[in-house]
Design an enzyme around this catalytic site. Structure first.
Site, PDB file in Angstrom:
ATOM      1  N   GLU A  44      16.490   1.331   0.886  1.00  0.00           N
ATOM      2  CA  GLU A  44      15.109   1.665   1.215  1.00  0.00           C
ATOM      3  C   GLU A  44      14.917   3.141   0.907  1.00  0.00           C
ATOM      4  O   GLU A  44      15.638   3.987   1.426  1.00  0.00           O
ATOM      5  CB  GLU A  44      14.789   1.397   2.683  1.00  0.00           C
ATOM      6  CG  GLU A  44      13.331   1.722   3.024  1.00  0.00           C
ATOM      7  CD  GLU A  44      12.988   1.568   4.497  1.00  0.00           C
ATOM      8  OE1 GLU A  44      11.796   1.615   4.810  1.00  0.00           O
ATOM      9  OE2 GLU A  44      13.917   1.414   5.317  1.00  0.00           O
ATOM     10  N   ASP A 118       4.079   7.773   0.816  1.00  0.00           N
ATOM     11  CA  ASP A 118       2.968   8.712   0.734  1.00  0.00           C
ATOM     12  C   ASP A 118       2.083   8.321  -0.444  1.00  0.00           C
ATOM     13  O   ASP A 118       2.565   8.213  -1.571  1.00  0.00           O
ATOM     14  CB  ASP A 118       3.517  10.125   0.541  1.00  0.00           C
ATOM     15  CG  ASP A 118       2.459  11.208   0.737  1.00  0.00           C
ATOM     16  OD1 ASP A 118       1.288  10.972   0.375  1.00  0.00           O
ATOM     17  OD2 ASP A 118       2.804  12.285   1.239  1.00  0.00           O
ATOM     18  N   LYS A 122      -4.573  12.176  -4.864  1.00  0.00           N
ATOM     19  CA  LYS A 122      -5.162  12.954  -5.947  1.00  0.00           C
ATOM     20  C   LYS A 122      -4.509  12.610  -7.283  1.00  0.00           C
ATOM     21  O   LYS A 122      -3.299  12.454  -7.365  1.00  0.00           O
ATOM     22  CB  LYS A 122      -5.022  14.445  -5.666  1.00  0.00           C
ATOM     23  CG  LYS A 122      -5.816  14.921  -4.458  1.00  0.00           C
ATOM     24  CD  LYS A 122      -5.687  16.423  -4.269  1.00  0.00           C
ATOM     25  CE  LYS A 122      -6.505  16.891  -3.067  1.00  0.00           C
ATOM     26  NZ  LYS A 122      -6.394  18.358  -2.857  1.00  0.00           N
ATOM     27  N   GLU A 194       3.852   0.380  10.154  1.00  0.00           N
ATOM     28  CA  GLU A 194       3.267  -0.960  10.085  1.00  0.00           C
ATOM     29  C   GLU A 194       2.781  -1.414  11.451  1.00  0.00           C
ATOM     30  O   GLU A 194       1.694  -1.985  11.580  1.00  0.00           O
ATOM     31  CB  GLU A 194       4.302  -1.934   9.532  1.00  0.00           C
ATOM     32  CG  GLU A 194       3.767  -3.325   9.243  1.00  0.00           C
ATOM     33  CD  GLU A 194       4.784  -4.182   8.521  1.00  0.00           C
ATOM     34  OE1 GLU A 194       4.494  -5.381   8.340  1.00  0.00           O
ATOM     35  OE2 GLU A 194       5.860  -3.666   8.137  1.00  0.00           O
TER      36      GLU A 194
END
Length: 216
Positions: A44, A118, A122, A194
């Site tokens: 992960e 994340d 932009k 979550e």
């Protein structure tokens, strides 16, 4: 996942070398030796506080897991969970997820999880997204042929971008969930994010994407 600086976090990591790998470069191509078996290895990237990866390791003792995280305070919280659970099939790496070829050989990893990364919304930050082509190239190198990425997010924009990025890269979308918690998907292990977002009623998006098998 940003948390306040945790005093003594670095010392906590150094005190548990059986769980936190101090010299990951030395284990490149030798992770089966580190685990002491030939079980599949799944990682992960950006594990946060470790709720997902520790849950997966506890539920699947026949699979080896490696959690990758950059922030010292955050990885120390994951270490707390690991020490409490005493999971022999889980190791933690305090490294940059963009440099995984320094720590894993070609085809050494069986599967990758990306959870609530994340979104870097932009356009100028596109290259920082963990599902951008530059990251996918690294993932493909360390994954076995036809290896998969399993990706979850609450961010619709990042999810749409990721579906497009996977497709343009030549990956196959195996399954797609537009509202995971309202589906019939079984065995879902939630991350801290979550749980937070789902309690607010936000849909959770999920996709399983497979790289092409270039050996055929």
């Amino acid at each position: 996942m940003r948390v306040r600086n945790r005093p003594g976090a670095a010392e906590m990591l150094a005190a548990r070398p059986e769980y936190v790998v101090a010299d990951p470069e030395a284990w490149k191509g030798r992770w089966t030796e580190r685990f002491g078996n030939n079980h599949p290895i799944q990682i992960e990237i950006g594990m946060g506080k470790g709720q997902f990866i520790t849950g997966m390791a506890a539920a699947n003792p026949e699979i080896n897991y490696i959690g990758v995280e950059m922030q010292v305070s955050v990885i120390s919280l994951a270490l707390d969970k690991l020490v409490e659970a005493e999971l022999p099939n889980l190791q933690l790496l305090h490294v940059d997820g963009s440099e995984l070829t320094n720590y894993f050989s070609n085809s050494e990893i069986d599967q990758i999880y990306l959870n609530f990364s994340d979104p870097w919304p932009k356009k100028k930050h596109e290259k920082r997204r963990l599902t951008s082509p530059n990251f996918l190239a690294v993932d493909e190198e360390i994954l076995r042929p036809a290896g998969e990425i399993h990706f979850k997010t609450d961010n619709q924009g990042l999810f749409e971008y990721s579906l497009s990025s996977f497709s343009k890269y030549g990956m196959t979308l195996q399954q797609v969930w537009l509202n995971l918690h309202e589906s019939n998907y079984e065995g879902n292990i939630m991350t801290e994010y979550e749980e937070k977002f789902s309690k607010k009623g936000q849909p959770i998006y999920r996709v399983e994407a497979r790289f092409p098998d270039k050996t055929k």
